[in-house]
Design an enzyme around this catalytic site. Structure first.
Site, PDB file in Angstrom:
ATOM      1  N   THR A 112       0.417   4.960   2.069  1.00 26.72           N
ATOM      2  CA  THR A 112      -0.418   5.376   3.210  1.00 26.72           C
ATOM      3  C   THR A 112      -1.392   6.489   2.865  1.00 26.72           C
ATOM      4  O   THR A 112      -2.408   6.636   3.537  1.00 26.72           O
ATOM      5  CB  THR A 112       0.474   5.873   4.363  1.00 26.72           C
ATOM      6  OG1 THR A 112       1.285   6.945   3.868  1.00 26.72           O
ATOM      7  CG2 THR A 112       1.348   4.771   4.897  1.00 26.72           C
TER       8      THR A 112
ATOM      9  N   HIS B 152       0.848  -1.204   0.000  1.00 26.76           N
ATOM     10  CA  HIS B 152       0.000   0.000   0.000  1.00 26.76           C
ATOM     11  C   HIS B 152       0.879   1.249   0.000  1.00 26.76           C
ATOM     12  O   HIS B 152       2.034   1.199   0.393  1.00 26.76           O
ATOM     13  CB  HIS B 152      -0.815   0.088   1.297  1.00 26.76           C
ATOM     14  CG  HIS B 152      -1.629  -1.095   1.635  1.00 26.76           C
ATOM     15  ND1 HIS B 152      -2.991  -1.111   1.496  1.00 26.76           N
ATOM     16  CD2 HIS B 152      -1.292  -2.307   2.159  1.00 26.76           C
ATOM     17  CE1 HIS B 152      -3.464  -2.281   1.914  1.00 26.76           C
ATOM     18  NE2 HIS B 152      -2.454  -3.025   2.315  1.00 26.76           N
TER      19      HIS B 152
ATOM     20  N   GLU C 106       2.736  -1.024   4.447  1.00 23.00           N
ATOM     21  CA  GLU C 106       2.365   0.353   4.094  1.00 23.00           C
ATOM     22  C   GLU C 106       3.623   1.173   3.836  1.00 23.00           C
ATOM     23  O   GLU C 106       4.540   1.198   4.669  1.00 23.00           O
ATOM     24  CB  GLU C 106       1.604   1.005   5.263  1.00 23.00           C
ATOM     25  CG  GLU C 106       0.263   0.372   5.556  1.00 23.00           C
ATOM     26  CD  GLU C 106      -0.875   0.907   4.688  1.00 23.00           C
ATOM     27  OE1 GLU C 106      -0.660   1.898   3.963  1.00 23.00           O
ATOM     28  OE2 GLU C 106      -1.964   0.315   4.756  1.00 23.00           O
TER      29      GLU C 106
HETATM   30 ZN   LIG Z   1      -4.116   0.529   0.695  1.00 25.75          ZN
END
Ligand SMILES: [Zn+2]
Length: 268
Positions: free
Chosen positions: A73, A71, A136
């Site tokens: 953030t 991901h 993340e």
């Molecule tokens: Zn995400």
């Protein structure tokens, strides 16, 4: 006297900043203990009373993660992300956070189910949080990812894939598992470089130039085969292009995209 007051204020500030995540850490420990206790009992009546007896076997360990979701953030700093993941009301978390300077912070044990993926699927897997580790990257979605951050990510991927025997194709982006809902990591994420290090898949670019697609090639089947949920085809195409043709992101498949899809099937 003035200096003394300043010293007291500084002391209070340091102790407060040190204890900023104390509540979250206490709750983590309490929850982990409760989960540990819940493993001891096997309730015979949990599935419609169909189980008549319990005989405990000693041969088991905890289930392992088999997928890694990357991901960004979309927050302003690592500190902001830590706070978001430590607060109960946000109901979101991730196993690891990697800052712009390459610092890696672990927030959950790899073996617990983090709350980073939300709804989504990859192939036949429809409970991504149960199967995965969330990583993340501190990035607002508009800036390039720093060298130090990608370097740390690659070392973390090396550690996790070795430890849990996670195959390269099981390293995906949030946008891959949730087309139409998520677009992270952004088009600036270096998927090709990561794949060259052995994490995630990429296609053979040499073959792309002279490739002639078979007449019966079905790009929708290829998208599904790779793992995308094609129930909304335009969204699936967008997520696919965000990752594999990030300079030409759109909801339409071009001839080049079809060739990339064809070559990607060879990588799985
Ligand atoms: Zn995400």
């Amino acid at each position: 006297m003035k200096n003394f007051k300043l010293l007291i204020l500084l002391f209070i500030f340091i102790s407060c900043s040190k204890n900023i995540y104390k509540i979250s850490e206490k709750k983590y420990n309490k929850k982990a203990k409760k989960l540990g206790k819940s493993l001891v009992s096997i309730e015979p009546d949990t599935i419609n009373y169909q189980i008549s007896d319990v005989i405990k076997s000693q041969n088991f360990n905890l289930r392992k993660p088999n997928l890694i979701v990357i991901h960004h953030t979309a927050q302003d700093s690592c500190q902001q992300t830590y706070k978001t993941f430590a607060l109960e009301r946000t109901q979101v978390s991730s196993h690891y956070v990697i800052c712009d300077d390459g610092t890696i912070t672990q927030m959950l044990n790899d073996l617990v189910r983090g709350w980073h993926a939300g709804g989504g699927s990859w192939g036949k897997n429809t409970d991504i949080n149960s199967a995965s580790i969330g990583i993340e990257l501190d990035n607002d979605g508009k800036e390039p990812f720093s060298y130090a951050q990608i370097n740390s990510l690659v070392s973390l991927l090396e550690k996790l894939t070795t430890k849990y025997k996670i195959p390269a194709e099981n390293i995906v982006g949030h946008s891959d598992i949730a087309p139409g809902r998520k677009t992270d990591p952004s088009a600036l994420f270096p998927w090709q470089a990561i794949a060259k290090s052995g994490y995630g898949i990429w296609y053979d670019e040499q073959k792309l130039i002279d490739l002639k697609l078979p007449l019966d090639f079905n790009p929708v089947f290829a998208l599904k085969y790779i793992g995308y949920n094609t129930s909304n085809l335009k969204n699936a195409i967008y997520s696919f292009k965000l990752r594999f043709n990030s300079k030409e992101v759109s909801h339409q498949l071009t001839e080049k995209d079809k060739k990339i899809l064809f070559l990607l099937m060879d990588e799985i």
